[in-house]
Design an enzyme around this catalytic site. Structure first.
Site, mmCIF file in Angstrom:
data_model
loop_
_atom_site.group_PDB
_atom_site.id
_atom_site.type_symbol
_atom_site.label_atom_id
_atom_site.label_comp_id
_atom_site.label_asym_id
_atom_site.label_seq_id
_atom_site.Cartn_x
_atom_site.Cartn_y
_atom_site.Cartn_z
ATOM 1 N N CYS A 150 0.867 -1.483 0.150
ATOM 2 C CA CYS A 150 0.094 -0.669 -0.103
ATOM 3 C C CYS A 150 0.432 1.388 0.025
ATOM 4 O O CYS A 150 -0.138 2.279 -0.540
ATOM 5 C CB CYS A 150 -0.680 0.207 1.407
ATOM 6 S SG CYS A 150 -2.460 -1.470 1.281
ATOM 7 N N HIS A 172 -3.172 7.432 3.890
ATOM 8 C CA HIS A 172 -3.032 6.844 3.398
ATOM 9 C C HIS A 172 -5.079 5.514 3.248
ATOM 10 O O HIS A 172 -5.288 6.028 4.561
ATOM 11 C CB HIS A 172 -2.450 4.968 3.372
ATOM 12 C CG HIS A 172 -2.872 3.822 2.907
ATOM 13 N ND1 HIS A 172 -3.691 3.131 1.265
ATOM 14 C CD2 HIS A 172 -2.745 2.125 3.495
ATOM 15 C CE1 HIS A 172 -3.752 2.468 1.526
ATOM 16 N NE2 HIS A 172 -3.670 1.334 1.983
ATOM 17 N N ASN A 192 -9.777 0.366 0.608
ATOM 18 C CA ASN A 192 -8.480 0.731 0.401
ATOM 19 C C ASN A 192 -8.095 -0.288 -1.138
ATOM 20 O O ASN A 192 -8.273 -0.845 -1.255
ATOM 21 C CB ASN A 192 -8.392 -0.299 1.783
ATOM 22 C CG ASN A 192 -6.378 -0.473 1.655
ATOM 23 O OD1 ASN A 192 -6.123 0.173 0.737
ATOM 24 N ND2 ASN A 192 -6.211 -1.084 2.483
#
Ligand code: COA
Length: 335
Positions: free
Chosen positions: A115, A257, A288
């Protein structure tokens, strides 16, 4: 050589059309809209078509970024792709995108940092343009997370969505954009096993057994990841601001994030001077999207707001590895 300054001169993103809502997930696993919203802040996420791959989404985001920068694909001399869901183990997804967009003069490679991928490729692009190794770098993050998500595991399948983001990093003096004023990256390989796709690599090549045991899907110790997330993003932001010789008050926007609204809110508490609407969020609508997440948010922010000269955006991310990072972008005007 030392006078070259990397900046982002165009951004783009791509989200698949198909929406997977919490209500849809209620029909697939034992969960509720209320649980998902309360624990994650997510309401829906996007899912790619069966015949739509990481390279296709990455190419679409890349075309949008090129268009935004007013550049042709032939002007790109390096393509960097961050992904944990490549089309193939080999060749790299960046090669497929190079062909798809016709960037015939570009070298290309993939980078794996889960990520945190967008920040890792951004840092690499900065290093390449500031040392003169490349002039115009096409930075892409693209993920088809639905292909590694176990839709029998309620603890993970509600979290992930598909999508791609891209930007052009250049040192061209005549171009305005977002200067990469500071970037910091980090990793703790000692925590590698809290977020892992166990099979498909050389340790456990694909076999009937790995497929039966669902080992090709992402496995995550959610609580453990959560614990590290805020701490690592907070220290990365601090380190990055120090590197750029800036204070928290110098930042106009924070893009963390988009993993969980509770993680984002915990970060927001650490940036007391920033009003809540200056913490940019897409988690409710896209979930996500791993490496793509901060890039998608950055593109949306820039399309919605016009930044004044000198305004700064702080990006931060964390992910499997564990990896983390932060970057300060400073507007040089007309962004
Ligand atoms: N629907 C309903 N119940 C669920 C559920 C779901 N989708 N997923 C898990 N549960 C249950 C669990 O089984 C558990 O039940 P139990 O107490 O009977 O065992 C309960 O909810 C609590 O689970 P827990 O894992 O403690 O929840 P949590 O508050 O930690 O939230 C996450 C889970 C995954 C949302 C949270 O840990 C998280 O966001 N972690 C970070 C993940 C992340 O960011 N990953 C990406 C890294 S880039």
């Amino acid at each position: 050589m030392g006078t070259l300054k990397a900046k982002i001169i165009g951004t783009g993103s791509y989200l698949p059309k198909r929406v997977l809502s919490n209500q849809d997930l209620e029909k697939i696993v034992e969960t509720t809209d209320d649980w998902i919203v309360t624990r994650t802040g997510m309401k829906e996420r996007r899912i790619a078509r069966e015949d739509e791959f990481t390279s296709d989404m990455g190419a679409d985001a890349a075309r949008a970024a090129l268009d935004d920068a007013g550049m042709s694909a032939e002007e790109i001399d390096f393509i960097l792709v961050a992904t944990m869901t490549p089309d193939y183990m080999c060749p790299s997804t960046s090669c497929l995108i190079q062909k798809a967009i016709g960037a015939t003069k570009a070298a290309s490679m993939d980078v794996g940092a889960a990520c945190t991928g967008f920040l890792y490729v951004l840092a690499t692009a900065k290093a390449f343009v500031e040392t003169g190794l490349a002039k115009n770098v096409l930075v892409i993050a693209s993920e088809k997370l639905s292909s590694i998500t176990d839709y029998q595991d309620r603890a993970t399948c509600v979290l992930f969505g598909d999508g791609a983001s891209a930007c052009i990093v250049s040192a061209a003096k005549e171009r305005k954009g977002l200067e990469l004023s500071g970037i910091t990256l980090g990793c703790d390989g000692g925590q590698a096993d809290i977020l892992v796709i166990p099979a498909g690599g050389c340790r456990q090549p694909a076999s009937n057994e790995t497929v039966e045991n669902r080992q090709h899907y992402v496995k995550m110790e959610g609580k453990e990841v959560f614990k590290h997330a805020v701490r690592r993003m907070e220290s990365a932001c601090k380190e990055c601001l120090e590197l750029a010789e800036l204070q928290e008050q110098d930042i106009s926007w924070l893009i963390p994030h988009q993993a969980n609204i509770r993680i984002i809110d915990a970060m927001a508490k650490r940036f007391k001077h920033l009003p809540p609407d200056r913490i940019f969020k897409t988690v409710h609508k896209y979930g996500n999207t791993s490496a793509s997440s901060v890039g998608i948010a950055l593109d949306e922010l820039l399309k919605q707001e016009s930044l004044q000269k000198g305004e700064r955006i702080l990006l931060t991310a964390f992910g499997g590895g564990l990896t983390w990072g932060a970057a300060v972008l400073t507007s040089t005007g007309d962004v």
